[in-house]
Design a protein around this motif. Structure first.
Motif, PDB file in Angstrom:
ATOM      1  N   LEU A   1      44.137 111.677  -8.156  1.00 49.76           N
ATOM      2  CA  LEU A   1      45.213 112.650  -8.360  1.00 49.76           C
ATOM      3  C   LEU A   1      44.922 113.498  -9.592  1.00 49.76           C
ATOM      4  O   LEU A   1      44.755 112.981 -10.701  1.00 49.76           O
ATOM      5  N   GLN A   2      44.852 114.810  -9.398  1.00 46.84           N
ATOM      6  CA  GLN A   2      44.450 115.721 -10.464  1.00 46.84           C
ATOM      7  C   GLN A   2      45.613 116.456 -11.114  1.00 46.84           C
ATOM      8  O   GLN A   2      45.637 116.647 -12.321  1.00 46.84           O
ATOM      9  N   SER A   3      46.573 116.898 -10.313  1.00 47.87           N
ATOM     10  CA  SER A   3      47.665 117.684 -10.885  1.00 47.87           C
ATOM     11  C   SER A   3      48.936 117.543 -10.057  1.00 47.87           C
ATOM     12  O   SER A   3      48.887 117.287  -8.851  1.00 47.87           O
ATOM     13  N   LEU A   4      50.091 117.720 -10.750  1.00 46.21           N
ATOM     14  CA  LEU A   4      51.405 117.676 -10.114  1.00 46.21           C
ATOM     15  C   LEU A   4      52.185 118.934 -10.483  1.00 46.21           C
ATOM     16  O   LEU A   4      52.163 119.356 -11.641  1.00 46.21           O
ATOM     17  N   ASP A   5      52.853 119.506  -9.494  1.00 49.86           N
ATOM     18  CA  ASP A   5      53.709 120.672  -9.736  1.00 49.86           C
ATOM     19  C   ASP A   5      54.971 120.509  -8.889  1.00 49.86           C
ATOM     20  O   ASP A   5      55.108 121.128  -7.828  1.00 49.86           O
ATOM     21  N   PRO A   6      55.896 119.654  -9.346  1.00 45.88           N
ATOM     22  CA  PRO A   6      57.116 119.379  -8.561  1.00 45.88           C
ATOM     23  C   PRO A   6      57.925 120.628  -8.240  1.00 45.88           C
ATOM     24  O   PRO A   6      58.583 120.700  -7.196  1.00 45.88           O
ATOM     25  N   ALA A   7      57.916 121.610  -9.136  1.00 50.87           N
ATOM     26  CA  ALA A   7      58.712 122.820  -8.917  1.00 50.87           C
ATOM     27  C   ALA A   7      58.299 123.551  -7.648  1.00 50.87           C
ATOM     28  O   ALA A   7      59.134 124.128  -6.942  1.00 50.87           O
ATOM     29  N   SER A   8      57.000 123.526  -7.323  1.00 44.98           N
ATOM     30  CA  SER A   8      56.509 124.196  -6.117  1.00 44.98           C
ATOM     31  C   SER A   8      56.294 123.224  -4.967  1.00 44.98           C
ATOM     32  O   SER A   8      55.905 123.638  -3.870  1.00 44.98           O
ATOM     33  N   GLY A   9      56.520 121.940  -5.229  1.00 46.99           N
ATOM     34  CA  GLY A   9      56.318 120.929  -4.192  1.00 46.99           C
ATOM     35  C   GLY A   9      54.857 120.665  -3.893  1.00 46.99           C
ATOM     36  O   GLY A   9      54.520 120.179  -2.817  1.00 46.99           O
ATOM     37  N   ARG A  10      53.974 120.974  -4.859  1.00 51.92           N
ATOM     38  CA  ARG A  10      52.536 120.836  -4.630  1.00 51.92           C
ATOM     39  C   ARG A  10      51.926 119.787  -5.556  1.00 51.92           C
ATOM     40  O   ARG A  10      52.384 119.585  -6.684  1.00 51.92           O
ATOM     41  N   MET A  11      50.881 119.160  -5.075  1.00 53.75           N
ATOM     42  CA  MET A  11      50.053 118.283  -5.889  1.00 53.75           C
ATOM     43  C   MET A  11      48.630 118.382  -5.358  1.00 53.75           C
ATOM     44  O   MET A  11      48.409 118.735  -4.197  1.00 53.75           O
ATOM     45  N   SER A  12      47.666 118.089  -6.207  1.00 60.73           N
ATOM     46  CA  SER A  12      46.275 118.196  -5.772  1.00 60.73           C
ATOM     47  C   SER A  12      45.471 116.997  -6.245  1.00 60.73           C
ATOM     48  O   SER A  12      45.784 116.386  -7.274  1.00 60.73           O
ATOM     49  N   GLY A  13      44.452 116.670  -5.479  1.00 56.37           N
ATOM     50  CA  GLY A  13      43.588 115.554  -5.807  1.00 56.37           C
ATOM     51  C   GLY A  13      42.148 115.889  -5.489  1.00 56.37           C
ATOM     52  O   GLY A  13      41.829 116.970  -4.993  1.00 56.37           O
ATOM     53  N   LYS A  14      41.293 114.942  -5.800  1.00 57.80           N
ATOM     54  CA  LYS A  14      39.863 115.139  -5.617  1.00 57.80           C
ATOM     55  C   LYS A  14      39.289 114.039  -4.744  1.00 57.80           C
ATOM     56  O   LYS A  14      39.704 112.879  -4.841  1.00 57.80           O
ATOM     57  N   GLY A  15      38.352 114.400  -3.874  1.00 59.41           N
ATOM     58  CA  GLY A  15      37.689 113.424  -3.017  1.00 59.41           C
ATOM     59  C   GLY A  15      36.187 113.516  -3.175  1.00 59.41           C
ATOM     60  O   GLY A  15      35.651 114.537  -3.635  1.00 59.41           O
ATOM     61  N   LEU A  16      35.510 112.439  -2.804  1.00 56.52           N
ATOM     62  CA  LEU A  16      34.053 112.394  -2.918  1.00 56.52           C
ATOM     63  C   LEU A  16      33.463 111.668  -1.714  1.00 56.52           C
ATOM     64  O   LEU A  16      33.926 110.587  -1.357  1.00 56.52           O
ATOM     65  N   ILE A  17      32.470 112.288  -1.094  1.00 51.60           N
ATOM     66  CA  ILE A  17      31.758 111.678   0.029  1.00 51.60           C
ATOM     67  C   ILE A  17      30.287 111.563  -0.357  1.00 51.60           C
ATOM     68  O   ILE A  17      29.648 112.562  -0.682  1.00 51.60           O
ATOM     69  N   LYS A  18      29.766 110.336  -0.322  1.00 51.52           N
ATOM     70  CA  LYS A  18      28.353 110.103  -0.618  1.00 51.52           C
ATOM     71  C   LYS A  18      27.606 109.870   0.697  1.00 51.52           C
ATOM     72  O   LYS A  18      28.076 109.128   1.555  1.00 51.52           O
ATOM     73  N   TYR A  19      26.470 110.489   0.805  1.00 52.12           N
ATOM     74  CA  TYR A  19      25.654 110.308   2.005  1.00 52.12           C
ATOM     75  C   TYR A  19      24.208 110.092   1.587  1.00 52.12           C
ATOM     76  O   TYR A  19      23.629 110.905   0.867  1.00 52.12           O
ATOM     77  N   PHE A  20      23.635 108.982   2.059  1.00 51.66           N
ATOM     78  CA  PHE A  20      22.253 108.653   1.733  1.00 51.66           C
ATOM     79  C   PHE A  20      21.408 108.681   3.005  1.00 51.66           C
ATOM     80  O   PHE A  20      21.712 107.986   3.979  1.00 51.66           O
ATOM     81  N   GLY A  21      20.379 109.502   2.998  1.00 53.46           N
ATOM     82  CA  GLY A  21      19.506 109.605   4.161  1.00 53.46           C
ATOM     83  C   GLY A  21      18.540 108.432   4.231  1.00 53.46           C
ATOM     84  O   GLY A  21      18.273 107.760   3.232  1.00 53.46           O
ATOM     85  N   ASN A  22      18.004 108.189   5.425  1.00 55.52           N
ATOM     86  CA  ASN A  22      17.013 107.124   5.572  1.00 55.52           C
ATOM     87  C   ASN A  22      15.624 107.642   5.170  1.00 55.52           C
ATOM     88  O   ASN A  22      15.466 108.792   4.761  1.00 55.52           O
ATOM     89  N   SER A  23      14.619 106.777   5.315  1.00 61.39           N
ATOM     90  CA  SER A  23      13.276 107.122   4.848  1.00 61.39           C
ATOM     91  C   SER A  23      12.660 108.306   5.579  1.00 61.39           C
ATOM     92  O   SER A  23      11.761 108.967   5.056  1.00 61.39           O
ATOM     93  N   SER A  24      13.127 108.588   6.790  1.00 56.54           N
ATOM     94  CA  SER A  24      12.567 109.698   7.567  1.00 56.54           C
ATOM     95  C   SER A  24      13.436 110.961   7.507  1.00 56.54           C
ATOM     96  O   SER A  24      13.156 111.945   8.171  1.00 56.54           O
ATOM     97  N   SER A  25      14.491 110.922   6.702  1.00 58.13           N
ATOM     98  CA  SER A  25      15.417 112.047   6.630  1.00 58.13           C
ATOM     99  C   SER A  25      15.029 113.028   5.534  1.00 58.13           C
ATOM    100  O   SER A  25      14.404 112.657   4.536  1.00 58.13           O
ATOM    101  N   SER A  26      15.402 114.279   5.732  1.00 59.07           N
ATOM    102  CA  SER A  26      15.187 115.287   4.685  1.00 59.07           C
ATOM    103  C   SER A  26      16.282 115.204   3.626  1.00 59.07           C
ATOM    104  O   SER A  26      16.229 115.908   2.617  1.00 59.07           O
ATOM    105  N   ILE A  27      17.276 114.347   3.868  1.00 55.54           N
ATOM    106  CA  ILE A  27      18.380 114.157   2.931  1.00 55.54           C
ATOM    107  C   ILE A  27      18.099 112.950   2.049  1.00 55.54           C
ATOM    108  O   ILE A  27      17.748 111.874   2.538  1.00 55.54           O
ATOM    109  N   GLY A  28      18.254 113.134   0.742  1.00 59.29           N
ATOM    110  CA  GLY A  28      18.104 112.038  -0.192  1.00 59.29           C
ATOM    111  C   GLY A  28      19.460 111.438  -0.515  1.00 59.29           C
ATOM    112  O   GLY A  28      20.068 110.765   0.311  1.00 59.29           O
TER     113      GLY A  28
END
Length: 229
Positions: free
Chosen positions: A94-121
């Motif tokens: 959770l990053q920020s709260l703004d009750p007056a506008s009814g909004r809040m924001s957060g942060k997400g993270l997705i990690k992806y590891f490729g295999n030995s034959s992948s171009s992705i590290g």
């Protein structure tokens, strides 16, 4: 009969390939940005303030749902990896709260590891999730998605090279840049399918949480997890 069998075999193979990559697309808005959005109609016996508090609880309960990965971290050490893990620490989404506008924001993270034959590290993908409660409706948007690519062994920044040559993708950029280069590249299609799957799981988790609090109108549940602008 042999010809028919061959056609059937080809047909089954085609279906297998299509089903394997059916989730390798993400919604892109008119500006070319990846934007996933979901709306929930809320029960009329809850005020918007009540709903806002419930959604805040969802953000603060189980931070692990905002950080996911396809497999265990590479078995390597060093200052680079320590630095990367510190930079992408997401124990307080959770990053920020703004009750007056009814909004809040957060942060997400997705990690992806490729295999030995992948171009992705080692691929670290960040996103922001904004929740807005207004007029008995909750709208949740996942956007501002960026990727950062590292060598799996050294955790130094590394461009993404394609198997067919050409100009490599930058080590860090917007996720839509990665998506626009994914046609015909199975490594990148696997990445986008994994992102798609996990954004869907996050929205499903929110829906289950709202249902457990009797906050969502069960007769007006969304039929799809993400829609284009």
């Amino acid at each position: 009969m042999k010809t028919l069998s061959n056609f059937l075999a080809i047909g089954f193979l085609t279906l297998f390939v299509l089903s394997s990559y059916a989730g390798s697309r993400l919604p892109v808005n008119a500006s070319g940005e990846v934007v996933c959005r979901q709306s929930f109609k809320l029960q009329s016996n809850f005020t918007d303030e009540d709903a806002y508090a419930v959604v805040q609880d969802w953000f603060n309960t189980g931070a692990e749902k905002f950080t996911c990965q396809n497999e265990a971290d590479p078995n390597c050490g060093g200052k680079n990896k320590t630095y990367v893990e510190e930079q992408f620490n997401n124990t307080r989404p959770l990053q920020s709260l703004d009750p007056a506008s009814g909004r809040m924001s957060g942060k997400g993270l997705i990690k992806y590891f490729g295999n030995s034959s992948s171009s992705i590290g080692a691929l670290y993908m960040e996103y922001y999730i904004v929740a807005e409660v207004r007029d008995h409706q909750l709208t949740v948007t996942v956007s501002k998605m960026k990727y950062h690519h590292f060598n799996q062994r050294t955790f130094a920044s590394k461009p993404i090279y394609g198997w067919q040559g050409g100009k490599p993708l930058d080590a860090a950029d917007k996720l839509e840049t990665l998506l626009s280069s994914s046609d015909g590249n199975r490594d990148l299609m696997d990445v986008t399918a994994f992102v798609n799957k996990n954004v869907s799981m996050l929205f499903n988790n929110l829906q289950s949480f709202l249902q457990s609090k009797a906050l969502v109108d069960r007769h007006a549940l969304p039929s799809a997890f993400a829609k284009e602008d």
